[in-house]
Write an enzyme that holds these catalytic residues in place. Structure first.
Site, PDB file in Angstrom:
ATOM      1  N   ASN A  11       2.828   5.561   3.294  1.00 52.21           N
ATOM      2  CA  ASN A  11       2.465   4.305   2.641  1.00 52.21           C
ATOM      3  C   ASN A  11       0.932   4.215   2.508  1.00 52.21           C
ATOM      4  O   ASN A  11       0.220   4.027   3.487  1.00 52.21           O
ATOM      5  CB  ASN A  11       3.020   3.161   3.507  1.00 52.21           C
ATOM      6  CG  ASN A  11       2.733   1.803   2.933  1.00 52.21           C
ATOM      7  OD1 ASN A  11       1.735   1.599   2.250  1.00 52.21           O
ATOM      8  ND2 ASN A  11       3.600   0.857   3.225  1.00 52.21           N
ATOM      9  N   HIS A  13      -0.994   1.977   1.215  1.00 55.14           N
ATOM     10  CA  HIS A  13      -1.588   0.672   1.572  1.00 55.14           C
ATOM     11  C   HIS A  13      -1.815   0.591   3.071  1.00 55.14           C
ATOM     12  O   HIS A  13      -2.859   0.170   3.551  1.00 55.14           O
ATOM     13  CB  HIS A  13      -0.670  -0.475   1.138  1.00 55.14           C
ATOM     14  CG  HIS A  13      -0.467  -0.537  -0.325  1.00 55.14           C
ATOM     15  ND1 HIS A  13      -1.354  -1.148  -1.173  1.00 55.14           N
ATOM     16  CD2 HIS A  13       0.519  -0.043  -1.109  1.00 55.14           C
ATOM     17  CE1 HIS A  13      -0.930  -1.047  -2.410  1.00 55.14           C
ATOM     18  NE2 HIS A  13       0.208  -0.369  -2.405  1.00 55.14           N
ATOM     19  N   LYS A  14      -0.793   1.027   3.807  1.00 52.58           N
ATOM     20  CA  LYS A  14      -0.886   1.028   5.268  1.00 52.58           C
ATOM     21  C   LYS A  14      -2.062   1.915   5.691  1.00 52.58           C
ATOM     22  O   LYS A  14      -2.872   1.536   6.535  1.00 52.58           O
ATOM     23  CB  LYS A  14       0.441   1.592   5.822  1.00 52.58           C
ATOM     24  CG  LYS A  14       0.593   1.457   7.286  1.00 52.58           C
ATOM     25  CD  LYS A  14       1.847   2.178   7.766  1.00 52.58           C
ATOM     26  CE  LYS A  14       3.050   1.311   7.826  1.00 52.58           C
ATOM     27  NZ  LYS A  14       4.125   1.865   8.686  1.00 52.58           N
ATOM     28  N   ASP A  67       4.556   1.205  12.982  1.00 55.69           N
ATOM     29  CA  ASP A  67       5.793   0.702  12.412  1.00 55.69           C
ATOM     30  C   ASP A  67       5.748  -0.812  12.444  1.00 55.69           C
ATOM     31  O   ASP A  67       5.264  -1.394  13.416  1.00 55.69           O
ATOM     32  CB  ASP A  67       6.991   1.200  13.212  1.00 55.69           C
ATOM     33  CG  ASP A  67       8.172   1.427  12.302  1.00 55.69           C
ATOM     34  OD1 ASP A  67       8.182   2.452  11.598  1.00 55.69           O
ATOM     35  OD2 ASP A  67       9.068   0.562  12.260  1.00 55.69           O
ATOM     36  N   ALA A  68       6.208  -1.442  11.358  1.00 55.28           N
ATOM     37  CA  ALA A  68       6.075  -2.898  11.280  1.00 55.28           C
ATOM     38  C   ALA A  68       7.331  -3.525  10.721  1.00 55.28           C
ATOM     39  O   ALA A  68       8.159  -2.851  10.096  1.00 55.28           O
ATOM     40  CB  ALA A  68       4.885  -3.244  10.395  1.00 55.28           C
ATOM     41  N   PHE A 142       1.391  -4.756  -0.377  1.00 56.22           N
ATOM     42  CA  PHE A 142       2.663  -4.049  -0.549  1.00 56.22           C
ATOM     43  C   PHE A 142       3.773  -4.861   0.120  1.00 56.22           C
ATOM     44  O   PHE A 142       3.516  -5.885   0.760  1.00 56.22           O
ATOM     45  CB  PHE A 142       2.580  -2.638   0.046  1.00 56.22           C
ATOM     46  CG  PHE A 142       2.516  -2.603   1.553  1.00 56.22           C
ATOM     47  CD1 PHE A 142       1.318  -2.840   2.220  1.00 56.22           C
ATOM     48  CD2 PHE A 142       3.647  -2.345   2.325  1.00 56.22           C
ATOM     49  CE1 PHE A 142       1.260  -2.822   3.609  1.00 56.22           C
ATOM     50  CE2 PHE A 142       3.594  -2.308   3.716  1.00 56.22           C
ATOM     51  CZ  PHE A 142       2.386  -2.551   4.359  1.00 56.22           C
ATOM     52  N   GLY A 143       4.989  -4.365  -0.018  1.00 56.10           N
ATOM     53  CA  GLY A 143       6.145  -4.949   0.673  1.00 56.10           C
ATOM     54  C   GLY A 143       6.244  -6.454   0.488  1.00 56.10           C
ATOM     55  O   GLY A 143       6.193  -6.965  -0.642  1.00 56.10           O
TER      56      GLY A 143
HETATM   57  P1  ITT Z   1       5.866   4.589   6.768  1.00 55.22           P
HETATM   58  O1  ITT Z   1       7.178   4.452   7.504  1.00 55.22           O
HETATM   59  O2  ITT Z   1       5.750   5.839   5.956  1.00 55.22           O
HETATM   60  O3  ITT Z   1       4.680   4.383   7.651  1.00 55.22           O
HETATM   61  P2  ITT Z   1       6.780   2.134   5.472  1.00 55.22           P
HETATM   62  O4  ITT Z   1       6.278   1.367   4.280  1.00 55.22           O
HETATM   63  O5  ITT Z   1       8.214   2.555   5.445  1.00 55.22           O
HETATM   64  O6  ITT Z   1       5.794   3.379   5.688  1.00 55.22           O
HETATM   65  P3  ITT Z   1       7.280   0.524   7.863  1.00 55.22           P
HETATM   66  O7  ITT Z   1       8.554   1.228   8.111  1.00 55.22           O
HETATM   67  O8  ITT Z   1       6.362   0.302   9.008  1.00 55.22           O
HETATM   68  O9  ITT Z   1       6.442   1.290   6.735  1.00 55.22           O
HETATM   69  O10 ITT Z   1       7.451  -0.897   7.201  1.00 55.22           O
HETATM   70  C1  ITT Z   1       8.653  -1.505   7.026  1.00 55.22           C
HETATM   71  C2  ITT Z   1       8.634  -2.450   5.870  1.00 55.22           C
HETATM   72  O11 ITT Z   1       8.166  -3.719   6.341  1.00 55.22           O
HETATM   73  C3  ITT Z   1       7.721  -2.087   4.709  1.00 55.22           C
HETATM   74  O12 ITT Z   1       8.387  -1.270   3.787  1.00 55.22           O
HETATM   75  C4  ITT Z   1       7.415  -3.450   4.124  1.00 55.22           C
HETATM   76  O13 ITT Z   1       8.436  -3.839   3.244  1.00 55.22           O
HETATM   77  C5  ITT Z   1       7.416  -4.356   5.343  1.00 55.22           C
HETATM   78  N1  ITT Z   1       6.049  -4.508   5.852  1.00 55.22           N
HETATM   79  C6  ITT Z   1       5.514  -3.982   6.974  1.00 55.22           C
HETATM   80  N2  ITT Z   1       4.222  -4.314   7.097  1.00 55.22           N
HETATM   81  C7  ITT Z   1       3.927  -5.064   6.015  1.00 55.22           C
HETATM   82  C8  ITT Z   1       2.759  -5.679   5.541  1.00 55.22           C
HETATM   83  O14 ITT Z   1       1.604  -5.570   6.179  1.00 55.22           O
HETATM   84  N3  ITT Z   1       2.835  -6.348   4.411  1.00 55.22           N
HETATM   85  C9  ITT Z   1       3.975  -6.460   3.724  1.00 55.22           C
HETATM   86  N4  ITT Z   1       5.125  -5.907   4.082  1.00 55.22           N
HETATM   87  C10 ITT Z   1       5.105  -5.201   5.226  1.00 55.22           C
END
Ligand code: ITT
Length: 184
Positions: A11, A13-14, A67-68, A142-143
């Site tokens: 990701n 953005h992350k 992970d979030a 994102f997300g």
């Molecule tokens: P990686 O596993 O490759 O690190 P990912 O996008 O899948 O990337 P996560 O599993 O940590 O990352 O995130 C889970 C989802 O939670 C992510 O796809 C977003 O939809 C949401 N999310 C997490 N952090 C966020 C943020 O800061 N802003 C908006 N949505 C977020």
């Protein structure tokens, strides 16, 4: 001098958010995509710890795994650790539909981070609470960023720059804690 740290994520953005915090500490980072195993667990800290050990064994250099998830009160904490799957399936509009009748719009983003360096593991969590907006706003981030308004602001995360989001965000808080532990 510390070596460059691999941010194990696909990701971008992350990665950019973590990079900004790393620069505050004078640390160099690079993005290492495709190496994060998605471990199924209800516990974010458990997920990152296991993903980090596996990535470290594979890369054998300093790494960070993060992970979030978004935990919504009116939905009893859903989607939580399943946020990625829920985002890809029902998405923002699905969440807004589930929240249609909800008067309590409180939600929190939580993040768990593990840094592995020289065979030592540093881990921390971070949280930001706020409200789910009634409709998406903003083009950044994102997300679930377009529907999350952190306490203390009236804008969604998607209406903020990375720098502004990092003042509030779960991820920036957890990453700062991990760097504080590293430099203690
Ligand atoms: P990686 O596993 O490759 O690190 P990912 O996008 O899948 O990337 P996560 O599993 O940590 O990352 O995130 C889970 C989802 O939670 C992510 O796809 C977003 O939809 C949401 N999310 C997490 N952090 C966020 C943020 O800061 N802003 C908006 N949505 C977020």
């Amino acid at each position: 001098m510390l070596p460059r740290i691999c941010i194990v994520t696909s990701n971008e953005h992350k990665f950019s958010e973590i990079k900004e915090v790393a620069l505050e500490y004078g640390l160099e980072v690079e993005m290492c995509p495709g190496l994060k195993l998605e471990i199924q667990s209800d516990d974010l800290a458990d997920i990152v710890f296991k993903s980090a050990l596996i990535a470290y064994m594979y890369l054998n250099k300093p790494i960070i795994v993060e992970d979030a998830g978004l935990f919504i009160d009116a939905l009893n904490g859903f989607p939580g650790p399943y946020s990625s799957y829920v985002y890809r399936t029902i998405g923002i509009n699905g969440i807004l539909k589930l929240m249609n009748d909800a008067s309590n719009r409180r939600a929190c983003f939580r993040s768990a981070v593990a840094l592995v360096i020289n065979n030592r593991v540093f881990s921390a969590t971070g949280e930001v609470c706020g409200e789910i907006a009634t409709k998406p706003r903003g083009a950044g981030g994102f997300g679930f960023d377009p529907i999350f308004v952190p306490e203390g602001d009236s804008r969604t995360f998607a209406e903020m720059s990375i720098h502004e989001k990092n003042k509030y965000s779960h991820r920036a808080k957890a990453v700062r804690k991990v760097f504080e532990l590293l430099f203690k």
